[in-house]
Design an enzyme around this catalytic site. Structure first.
Site, PDB file in Angstrom:
ATOM      1  N   CYS A  74      -3.049   1.516   7.262  1.00  0.00           N
ATOM      2  CA  CYS A  74      -3.235   0.868   8.555  1.00  0.00           C
ATOM      3  C   CYS A  74      -3.753   1.852   9.596  1.00  0.00           C
ATOM      4  O   CYS A  74      -4.186   1.444  10.670  1.00  0.00           O
ATOM      5  CB  CYS A  74      -1.921   0.284   9.025  1.00  0.00           C
ATOM      6  SG  CYS A  74      -0.685   1.554   9.096  1.00  0.00           S
TER       7      CYS A  74
ATOM      8  N   GLY B 279       2.828  -4.803   7.870  1.00  0.00           N
ATOM      9  CA  GLY B 279       1.812  -5.617   7.210  1.00  0.00           C
ATOM     10  C   GLY B 279       0.786  -6.078   8.215  1.00  0.00           C
ATOM     11  O   GLY B 279       0.606  -5.455   9.271  1.00  0.00           O
TER      12      GLY B 279
ATOM     13  N   ASN C 177       0.799  -1.236   0.000  1.00  0.00           N
ATOM     14  CA  ASN C 177       0.000   0.000   0.000  1.00  0.00           C
ATOM     15  C   ASN C 177       0.823   1.274   0.000  1.00  0.00           C
ATOM     16  O   ASN C 177       0.356   2.327  -0.397  1.00  0.00           O
ATOM     17  CB  ASN C 177      -0.995  -0.035   1.166  1.00  0.00           C
ATOM     18  CG  ASN C 177      -0.308  -0.118   2.516  1.00  0.00           C
ATOM     19  OD1 ASN C 177       0.854  -0.474   2.605  1.00  0.00           O
ATOM     20  ND2 ASN C 177      -1.028   0.216   3.561  1.00  0.00           N
TER      21      ASN C 177
ATOM     22  N   GLU D 249       5.097  -3.196  12.410  1.00  0.00           N
ATOM     23  CA  GLU D 249       4.017  -2.217  12.184  1.00  0.00           C
ATOM     24  C   GLU D 249       2.850  -2.998  11.595  1.00  0.00           C
ATOM     25  O   GLU D 249       2.869  -3.344  10.426  1.00  0.00           O
ATOM     26  CB  GLU D 249       4.498  -1.124  11.225  1.00  0.00           C
ATOM     27  CG  GLU D 249       5.616  -0.266  11.756  1.00  0.00           C
ATOM     28  CD  GLU D 249       5.166   0.613  12.905  1.00  0.00           C
ATOM     29  OE1 GLU D 249       6.032   1.195  13.559  1.00  0.00           O
ATOM     30  OE2 GLU D 249       3.943   0.712  13.144  1.00  0.00           O
ATOM     31  N   LEU D 250       1.865  -3.311  12.400  1.00  0.00           N
ATOM     32  CA  LEU D 250       0.866  -4.293  11.997  1.00  0.00           C
ATOM     33  C   LEU D 250      -0.490  -3.648  11.748  1.00  0.00           C
ATOM     34  O   LEU D 250      -0.604  -2.464  11.489  1.00  0.00           O
ATOM     35  CB  LEU D 250       0.798  -5.381  13.072  1.00  0.00           C
ATOM     36  CG  LEU D 250       2.145  -6.055  13.380  1.00  0.00           C
ATOM     37  CD1 LEU D 250       1.987  -7.094  14.481  1.00  0.00           C
ATOM     38  CD2 LEU D 250       2.764  -6.666  12.138  1.00  0.00           C
TER      39      LEU D 250
HETATM   40  N1  NDP Z   1       0.929  -0.891  10.694  1.00  0.00           N
HETATM   41  C1  NDP Z   1       1.235  -0.502   9.464  1.00  0.00           C
HETATM   42  O1  NDP Z   1       1.991   0.451   9.236  1.00  0.00           O
HETATM   43  C2  NDP Z   1       0.655  -1.233   8.303  1.00  0.00           C
HETATM   44  C3  NDP Z   1      -0.137  -2.352   8.439  1.00  0.00           C
HETATM   45  N2  NDP Z   1      -0.666  -2.978   7.327  1.00  0.00           N
HETATM   46  C4  NDP Z   1      -1.609  -4.065   7.509  1.00  0.00           C
HETATM   47  O2  NDP Z   1      -1.368  -5.135   6.527  1.00  0.00           O
HETATM   48  C5  NDP Z   1      -2.600  -5.573   5.976  1.00  0.00           C
HETATM   49  C6  NDP Z   1      -2.714  -5.241   4.539  1.00  0.00           C
HETATM   50  O3  NDP Z   1      -1.497  -5.312   3.940  1.00  0.00           O
HETATM   51  P1  NDP Z   1      -1.059  -6.688   3.277  1.00  0.00           P
HETATM   52  O4  NDP Z   1       0.056  -6.415   2.372  1.00  0.00           O
HETATM   53  O5  NDP Z   1      -2.216  -7.452   2.725  1.00  0.00           O
HETATM   54  O6  NDP Z   1      -0.516  -7.501   4.508  1.00  0.00           O
HETATM   55  P2  NDP Z   1       0.254  -8.880   4.499  1.00  0.00           P
HETATM   56  O7  NDP Z   1       0.652  -9.048   5.901  1.00  0.00           O
HETATM   57  O8  NDP Z   1      -0.472  -9.971   3.804  1.00  0.00           O
HETATM   58  O9  NDP Z   1       1.590  -8.632   3.588  1.00  0.00           O
HETATM   59  C7  NDP Z   1       2.578  -7.777   4.052  1.00  0.00           C
HETATM   60  C8  NDP Z   1       3.916  -8.276   3.481  1.00  0.00           C
HETATM   61  O10 NDP Z   1       4.203  -9.537   4.041  1.00  0.00           O
HETATM   62  C9  NDP Z   1       4.443 -10.489   2.997  1.00  0.00           C
HETATM   63  N3  NDP Z   1       4.060 -11.814   3.434  1.00  0.00           N
HETATM   64  C10 NDP Z   1       2.866 -12.428   3.335  1.00  0.00           C
HETATM   65  N4  NDP Z   1       2.919 -13.661   3.877  1.00  0.00           N
HETATM   66  C11 NDP Z   1       4.195 -13.834   4.320  1.00  0.00           C
HETATM   67  C12 NDP Z   1       4.901 -14.902   4.961  1.00  0.00           C
HETATM   68  N5  NDP Z   1       4.310 -16.069   5.256  1.00  0.00           N
HETATM   69  N6  NDP Z   1       6.221 -14.727   5.256  1.00  0.00           N
HETATM   70  C13 NDP Z   1       6.835 -13.567   4.954  1.00  0.00           C
HETATM   71  N7  NDP Z   1       6.221 -12.521   4.343  1.00  0.00           N
HETATM   72  C14 NDP Z   1       4.920 -12.667   4.031  1.00  0.00           C
HETATM   73  C15 NDP Z   1       3.603  -9.976   1.854  1.00  0.00           C
HETATM   74  O11 NDP Z   1       4.094 -10.527   0.668  1.00  0.00           O
HETATM   75  P3  NDP Z   1       3.118 -10.594  -0.612  1.00  0.00           P
HETATM   76  O12 NDP Z   1       2.297  -9.365  -0.609  1.00  0.00           O
HETATM   77  O13 NDP Z   1       4.047 -10.717  -1.769  1.00  0.00           O
HETATM   78  O14 NDP Z   1       2.280 -11.826  -0.402  1.00  0.00           O
HETATM   79  C16 NDP Z   1       3.867  -8.475   1.970  1.00  0.00           C
HETATM   80  O15 NDP Z   1       5.114  -8.167   1.403  1.00  0.00           O
HETATM   81  C17 NDP Z   1      -3.650  -4.866   6.761  1.00  0.00           C
HETATM   82  O16 NDP Z   1      -3.992  -5.585   7.905  1.00  0.00           O
HETATM   83  C18 NDP Z   1      -2.994  -3.555   7.186  1.00  0.00           C
HETATM   84  O17 NDP Z   1      -3.545  -2.941   8.287  1.00  0.00           O
HETATM   85  C19 NDP Z   1      -0.373  -2.609   6.067  1.00  0.00           C
HETATM   86  C20 NDP Z   1       0.438  -1.503   5.888  1.00  0.00           C
HETATM   87  C21 NDP Z   1       0.955  -0.719   6.975  1.00  0.00           C
HETATM   88  O1  LIG Z   2       1.289   1.448   5.623  1.00  0.00           O
HETATM   89  C1  LIG Z   2       0.623   2.337   6.070  1.00  0.00           C
HETATM   90  O2  LIG Z   2      -0.601   2.280   6.188  1.00  0.00           O
HETATM   91  C2  LIG Z   2       1.335   3.559   6.468  1.00  0.00           C
HETATM   92  O3  LIG Z   2       1.948   3.358   7.719  1.00  0.00           O
HETATM   93  C3  LIG Z   2       0.377   4.669   6.491  1.00  0.00           C
HETATM   94  S1  LIG Z   2       1.104   6.195   6.723  1.00  0.00           S
HETATM   95  O4  LIG Z   2       2.446   6.063   7.306  1.00  0.00           O
HETATM   96  O5  LIG Z   2       1.158   6.850   5.399  1.00  0.00           O
HETATM   97  O6  LIG Z   2       0.154   6.837   7.633  1.00  0.00           O
END
Ligand code: NDP
Ligand SMILES: O=C(O)[C@H](O)CS(=O)(=O)O
Length: 486
Positions: A291, A235, A158, A257-258
């Site tokens: 997130c 993620g 994202n 950062e989840l």
């Molecule tokens: N706290 C924060 O700053 C953020 C939190 N998020 C959270 O993440 C989610 C959405 O993002 P999303 O990308 O779908 O999240 P995911 O956790 O599915 O993916 C995040 C990263 O982890 C990788 N990944 C997936 N499975 C594995 C594994 N088994 N081992 C190692 N790496 C893995 C993904 O690879 P690939 O995509 O290639 O499968 C991607 O690069 C939402 O819950 C959102 O809130 C997202 C962004 C920021």
């Molecule tokens: O991955 C995200 O959602 C980012 O942490 C959002 S922000 O840093 O642009 O608020």
């Protein structure tokens, strides 16, 4: 096939970058434009063995990189920042193509990512240790701060530029080396960053990028390899939990950062128009795919109807379309799974008695375009209040009292961001202290900046990124006890 109009076509790199070498790799995987489904590029598809080689390269490059002064490392980070700014238009074009966000928003992300390079280029010069008064007359005590070593990084789709920048900047500033695995959907932004890192003078092996379809295999190698000192991840909480389990055998440091589920609270003493503007940013930025997005919107009873009408009127002005089209404010969702999740949350809410004020369906454009949606009469038991939607769905919940809304807001396993609007100073302090969240926006819907500590509590993560705090996660303390002095 999408052909990108770039001032510098060299930024559209499709090879992996390991130990200062661009690697074609054997297999390749497709990167597609989420707005059209068109192919953008075929990218080198590396695996666990290549990851181990990158870790070896980063480990070998570590001593030389750490031996530079903070000022020398900072100068290279600053050049990297300058190149990101100079090439911001091209980087934004690549980002919009692979992720879908409107071009202006993508360019904003490039500037946001570059701000971390600028910030930590300066912080590199200020990694201070300390002396402590001796506990015995012949003892002198010194505390050193040293880089943790090789850092493994896994980031989401994202914010494909800024999430890497927010990690690599403090890591390289203190003398760590870095192996980045970007999301399969958005590797091109990371590879363009590597092109500019090379041009900025980041030495071979210091910054490595592993594009791959094998998230699990590359992640497992990063977590298990004893040469990796730390994992930094952004993620979902689901994957963060898995990575913690995989890091346990080698007791790695972790920054996580989840997921989030941010409450957005509007009291009846708020400036209602300001609250609507704040909700528009907190909810619809990046099409709701952040997130820290407002996932639950609580409005005090006396102003509930007025707020619902005002928010719907503002959201109706959003223009859904291809991120490259002028005037588009809202791009596509990243994939069909994201659309299904939004639809599931809407269906569950309507089944429970909620009503549609605006939207509620896919956009006429089809594909993964979705209409900005406002629901009213949402209740706390509905899926949209329990799970992170990650889409353009504003769910309005009515509340009567401060105690009631604090109970609802804190009723979540997440604690990343929270927001509230009130002009009562005593209430501002009560709410700021009561909300279980790592970050709180007070009378604002946009809190993300490189100068402040970004991160969550509960199951939203560990550690902080950005600010002077963000550098500590890449440092180890070493205590020196000097005896025989007297
Ligand atoms: N706290 C924060 O700053 C953020 C939190 N998020 C959270 O993440 C989610 C959405 O993002 P999303 O990308 O779908 O999240 P995911 O956790 O599915 O993916 C995040 C990263 O982890 C990788 N990944 C997936 N499975 C594995 C594994 N088994 N081992 C190692 N790496 C893995 C993904 O690879 P690939 O995509 O290639 O499968 C991607 O690069 C939402 O819950 C959102 O809130 C997202 C962004 C920021
Ligand atoms: O991955 C995200 O959602 C980012 O942490 C959002 S922000 O840093 O642009 O608020």
């Amino acid at each position: 096939m999408t052909t990108l109009a770039l001032n510098d076509p060299g930024l559209l790199e499709t090879r992996a970058y390991v130990n200062g070498v661009w690697i074609e790799g054997g297999a390749r995987f497709a990167v597609q434009d989420p707005a059209t489904g068109d192919l953008i590029a075929e990218v080198a598809d590396l695996g666990a063995a290549d990851t181990a080689a990158a870790i070896d390269a980063a480990h070998a490059a570590g001593p030389g990189w750490a031996a530079l002064t903070g000022k020398e490392r900072g100068a290279i980070l600053r050049r990297w920042h300058d190149l990101m700014i100079q090439n911001a238009d091209d980087l934004a074009t690549i980002l919009t193509a692979e992720m879908g966000k409107p071009w202006a928003e993508a360019r904003g992300e490039i500037l946001y990512g570059a701000s971390f390079l600028e910030w930590f280029a300066e912080e590199a010069k200020r990694v201070y240790g300390e002396t402590i008064p001796g506990h015995q007359r012949d003892k002198r005590i010194v505390v050193l701060k040293q880089p943790v070593g090789v850092v493994g990084s896994i980031t989401p789709w994202n914010f494909p530029n800024a999430m890497i920048a927010r990690k690599v900047a403090p890591a390289l500033a203190v003398g760590c080396t870095f192996v980045a695995r970007p999301a399969e959907l958005t590797p091109l932004s990371a590879l363009a960053m590597a092109v500019l890192a090379e041009r900025a003078g980041v030495p071979a092996g210091v910054f490595n990028v592993i594009p791959s379809q094998d998230a699990a295999g590359v992640g497992a190698e990063l977590c298990a390899n004893p040469k990796v000192a730390k994992i930094t991840f952004t993620g979902s909480t689901r994957v963060g939990r898995l990575l913690m389990q995989q890091c346990a055998p080698t007791i790695k440091k972790m920054s996580l950062e989840l997921g989030g589920n941010a409450p957005f609270i509007v009291f009846d003493d708020a400036d209602l128009d300001a609250a609507v503007d704040g909700a528009m940013i907190a909810k619809f930025r990046n099409n709701g795919q952040t997130c820290v997005c407002a996932n639950r919107i609580y409005v005090q009873a006396r102003v509930y109807d007025a707020f619902a009408d005002k928010l719907a009127a503002k959201a109706a002005q959003l223009r859904v379309g291809n991120g490259f089209d002028t005037g588009v404010t809202t791009g596509p969702l990243i994939n069909s799974a994201a659309v299904s999740k939004v639809e599931a949350h809407i269906a569950d809410a309507l089944a429970g008695g909620a009503e549609v004020v605006l939207g509620g369906t896919r956009a006429p454009l089809g594909g993964t375009f979705f209409a900005p949606t406002v629901l009213r009469d949402v209740t706390r038991d509905m899926l949209v209040c329990r799970e992170e939607t990650f889409g353009p769905l504003a769910a309005l919940v009515r509340f009567e009292s401060e105690d009631e809304v604090i109970d609802m807001a804190n009723d979540s396993e997440f604690g990343l961001a929270a927001y509230f609007y009130s002009r009562d100073l005593a209430r501002v302090w009560r709410m700021a202290e009561a909300l279980e969240s790592g970050m709180v926006g007070v009378n604002t819907g946009l809190i993300s900046t490189e100068v402040a500590p970004f991160g969550g509590i509960k199951q939203s993560g560990l550690g902080r990124e950005g600010s002077r705090h963000g550098i500590e996660d890449y440092l180890e303390l070493k205590y020196l006890c000097l005896g025989g002095i007297g």
